[in-house]
Design a protein around this motif. Structure first.
Motif, PDB file in Angstrom:
ATOM      1  N   UNK A 104       0.814  -1.209   0.000  1.00  0.00           N
ATOM      2  CA  UNK A 104       0.000   0.000   0.000  1.00  0.00           C
ATOM      3  C   UNK A 104       0.852   1.266   0.000  1.00  0.00           C
ATOM      4  N   UNK A 105       0.397   2.264  -0.745  1.00  0.00           N
ATOM      5  CA  UNK A 105       1.019   3.583  -0.787  1.00  0.00           C
ATOM      6  C   UNK A 105      -0.055   4.624  -0.501  1.00  0.00           C
ATOM      7  N   UNK A 106       0.315   5.716   0.129  1.00  0.00           N
ATOM      8  CA  UNK A 106      -0.654   6.772   0.404  1.00  0.00           C
ATOM      9  C   UNK A 106      -0.064   8.132   0.037  1.00  0.00           C
ATOM     10  N   UNK A 107      -0.956   9.061  -0.266  1.00  0.00           N
ATOM     11  CA  UNK A 107      -0.549  10.438  -0.537  1.00  0.00           C
ATOM     12  C   UNK A 107      -0.707  11.240   0.753  1.00  0.00           C
ATOM     13  N   UNK A 108       0.374  11.796   1.290  1.00  0.00           N
ATOM     14  CA  UNK A 108       0.268  12.579   2.532  1.00  0.00           C
ATOM     15  C   UNK A 108      -0.578  13.839   2.384  1.00  0.00           C
ATOM     16  N   UNK A 109      -0.750  14.317   1.147  1.00  0.00           N
ATOM     17  CA  UNK A 109      -1.485  15.561   0.931  1.00  0.00           C
ATOM     18  C   UNK A 109      -2.992  15.358   0.895  1.00  0.00           C
ATOM     19  N   UNK A 110      -3.468  14.458   0.017  1.00  0.00           N
ATOM     20  CA  UNK A 110      -4.917  14.277  -0.132  1.00  0.00           C
ATOM     21  C   UNK A 110      -5.433  13.006   0.520  1.00  0.00           C
ATOM     22  N   UNK A 111      -4.526  12.164   1.043  1.00  0.00           N
ATOM     23  CA  UNK A 111      -4.847  10.944   1.785  1.00  0.00           C
ATOM     24  C   UNK A 111      -5.359   9.801   0.909  1.00  0.00           C
ATOM     25  N   UNK A 112      -5.355   9.957  -0.425  1.00  0.00           N
ATOM     26  CA  UNK A 112      -5.795   8.858  -1.282  1.00  0.00           C
ATOM     27  C   UNK A 112      -4.782   7.719  -1.219  1.00  0.00           C
ATOM     28  N   UNK A 113      -5.313   6.488  -1.388  1.00  0.00           N
ATOM     29  CA  UNK A 113      -4.444   5.322  -1.267  1.00  0.00           C
ATOM     30  C   UNK A 113      -4.269   4.630  -2.614  1.00  0.00           C
ATOM     31  N   UNK A 114      -3.121   3.970  -2.759  1.00  0.00           N
ATOM     32  CA  UNK A 114      -2.768   3.230  -3.971  1.00  0.00           C
ATOM     33  C   UNK A 114      -2.161   1.893  -3.556  1.00  0.00           C
ATOM     34  N   UNK A 115      -1.836   1.071  -4.549  1.00  0.00           N
ATOM     35  CA  UNK A 115      -1.165  -0.200  -4.285  1.00  0.00           C
ATOM     36  C   UNK A 115      -0.192  -0.473  -5.422  1.00  0.00           C
ATOM     37  N   UNK A 116       0.972  -1.027  -5.091  1.00  0.00           N
ATOM     38  CA  UNK A 116       2.002  -1.226  -6.106  1.00  0.00           C
ATOM     39  C   UNK A 116       1.590  -2.227  -7.178  1.00  0.00           C
ATOM     40  N   UNK A 117       0.568  -3.070  -6.886  1.00  0.00           N
ATOM     41  CA  UNK A 117       0.094  -4.039  -7.874  1.00  0.00           C
ATOM     42  C   UNK A 117      -1.355  -3.793  -8.291  1.00  0.00           C
ATOM     43  N   UNK A 118      -2.215  -3.567  -7.318  1.00  0.00           N
ATOM     44  CA  UNK A 118      -3.655  -3.562  -7.580  1.00  0.00           C
ATOM     45  C   UNK A 118      -4.255  -2.201  -7.898  1.00  0.00           C
ATOM     46  N   UNK A 119      -3.572  -1.125  -7.542  1.00  0.00           N
ATOM     47  CA  UNK A 119      -4.107   0.222  -7.805  1.00  0.00           C
ATOM     48  C   UNK A 119      -2.943   1.173  -8.020  1.00  0.00           C
ATOM     49  N   UNK A 120      -2.256   0.989  -9.128  1.00  0.00           N
ATOM     50  CA  UNK A 120      -1.055   1.754  -9.409  1.00  0.00           C
ATOM     51  C   UNK A 120      -1.383   3.196  -9.795  1.00  0.00           C
ATOM     52  N   UNK A 121      -0.554   4.139  -9.373  1.00  0.00           N
ATOM     53  CA  UNK A 121      -0.719   5.513  -9.861  1.00  0.00           C
ATOM     54  C   UNK A 121      -0.286   5.571 -11.328  1.00  0.00           C
ATOM     55  N   UNK A 122      -0.740   6.593 -12.033  1.00  0.00           N
ATOM     56  CA  UNK A 122      -0.377   6.737 -13.445  1.00  0.00           C
ATOM     57  C   UNK A 122       1.122   6.945 -13.608  1.00  0.00           C
ATOM     58  N   UNK A 123       1.710   7.697 -12.682  1.00  0.00           N
ATOM     59  CA  UNK A 123       3.159   7.902 -12.663  1.00  0.00           C
ATOM     60  C   UNK A 123       3.692   7.276 -11.375  1.00  0.00           C
ATOM     61  N   UNK A 124       4.708   6.454 -11.491  1.00  0.00           N
ATOM     62  CA  UNK A 124       5.209   5.711 -10.347  1.00  0.00           C
ATOM     63  C   UNK A 124       5.528   6.634  -9.160  1.00  0.00           C
ATOM     64  N   UNK A 125       4.937   6.284  -7.997  1.00  0.00           N
ATOM     65  CA  UNK A 125       5.161   6.972  -6.728  1.00  0.00           C
ATOM     66  C   UNK A 125       4.697   8.430  -6.709  1.00  0.00           C
ATOM     67  N   UNK A 126       3.785   8.793  -7.649  1.00  0.00           N
ATOM     68  CA  UNK A 126       3.245  10.150  -7.696  1.00  0.00           C
ATOM     69  C   UNK A 126       1.714  10.083  -7.670  1.00  0.00           C
ATOM     70  N   UNK A 127       1.091  10.897  -6.827  1.00  0.00           N
ATOM     71  CA  UNK A 127      -0.368  10.906  -6.721  1.00  0.00           C
ATOM     72  C   UNK A 127      -1.006  11.429  -8.005  1.00  0.00           C
ATOM     73  N   UNK A 128      -2.060  10.755  -8.462  1.00  0.00           N
ATOM     74  CA  UNK A 128      -2.768  11.154  -9.685  1.00  0.00           C
ATOM     75  C   UNK A 128      -3.466  12.502  -9.524  1.00  0.00           C
ATOM     76  N   UNK A 129      -3.831  12.872  -8.297  1.00  0.00           N
ATOM     77  CA  UNK A 129      -4.717  14.011  -8.091  1.00  0.00           C
ATOM     78  C   UNK A 129      -3.981  15.319  -7.771  1.00  0.00           C
ATOM     79  N   UNK A 130      -2.869  15.238  -7.022  1.00  0.00           N
ATOM     80  CA  UNK A 130      -2.185  16.482  -6.655  1.00  0.00           C
ATOM     81  C   UNK A 130      -0.679  16.437  -6.923  1.00  0.00           C
ATOM     82  N   UNK A 131      -0.227  15.357  -7.588  1.00  0.00           N
ATOM     83  CA  UNK A 131       1.188  15.192  -7.957  1.00  0.00           C
ATOM     84  C   UNK A 131       2.131  15.128  -6.760  1.00  0.00           C
ATOM     85  N   UNK A 132       1.567  14.846  -5.587  1.00  0.00           N
ATOM     86  CA  UNK A 132       2.411  14.695  -4.406  1.00  0.00           C
ATOM     87  C   UNK A 132       3.128  13.353  -4.408  1.00  0.00           C
TER      88      UNK A 132
END
Length: 215
Positions: A126-154
């Motif tokens: 699991x990965x999380x964005x400290x800014x908007x609190x949205x969660x991702x996963x390295x396999x099941x819910x990947x961000x569009x850009x590796x290790x970068x939030x889709x919504x605020x680029x954090x």
């Protein structure tokens, strides 16, 4: 409609709450957000909660209940999602008392079922964005850009309590303190169970909206 999302860490509660907020105008009450707010503001409750969270332990009922009570009594809401609260029978009973003061109630409790092996896989990725609190996963819910939030680029991070040794503590605490809520709400005829195994976020959301009679 006020609902509780109930299930072990990593079962998908936070992601599903986000999707309800985005698609059906629910409001989300996350104890994690309340903790972070109090920690950021360095309140007495926040400082104590910080010590416990960083060591992988659950925050005691007394502290959590006070944070939740303050939020509920100071804010207006409709269609509220309780995410991560209540965690214990005591918290559930206190929540009922707080809601009674505003002539409100819990309408449904959704229980997300998932076995422990899959929980460990989900949590360790699991990965999380400290800014908007949205969660991702390295396999099941990947961000569009590796290790970068889709919504605020954090930059995305791994939560301190998502390391394997801390996860084991959290899962044990869940079994002892939170799992009894399944029977508690089932006895009130409010519980609806959803099997999370083999489902991605979109498939699970379809099951959730059906259970809530939203689709």
């Amino acid at each position: 409609m006020n609902i509780i999302l109930l299930g072990p860490p990593g079962s998908g509660k936070g992601t599903q709450a986000e999707m309800l907020v985005q698609n059906y105008r629910f409001q989300q009450l996350s104890t994690g957000d309340l903790f972070r707010k109090n920690i950021l503001e360095k309140t007495a409750l926040g400082l104590e909660a910080s010590k416990l969270i960083n060591s992988g332990n659950l925050v005691p009922d007394e502290i959590t209940n006070k944070m939740v009570e303050q939020y509920l009594l100071e804010n207006k809401f409709d269609n509220l999602i309780f995410d991560g609260y209540p965690r214990t029978i005591n918290q559930a009973e206190v929540l009922n008392q707080i809601l009674d003061q505003k002539n409100l109630k819990i309408d449904k409790v959704i229980f997300f079922k998932l076995n422990q092996d899959l929980l460990m896989e989900r949590l360790t990725g699991r990965l999380v964005c400290p800014l908007c609190k949205r969660s991702y996963h390295i396999k099941n819910r990947k961000p569009k850009i590796e290790m970068i939030c889709d919504f605020d680029s954090g930059p995305l991070v791994v939560r301190p309590d998502d390391h394997p040794d801390q996860i084991a503590i959290r899962l044990k605490a869940y079994e002892v303190e939170t799992a009894p809520l399944v029977d508690y709400y089932n006895n009130q005829n409010k519980l609806v169970s959803i099997n999370c195994e083999g489902k991605n976020a979109e498939e699970l959301f379809l099951n959730l909206t059906t259970a809530l009679e939203l689709s």
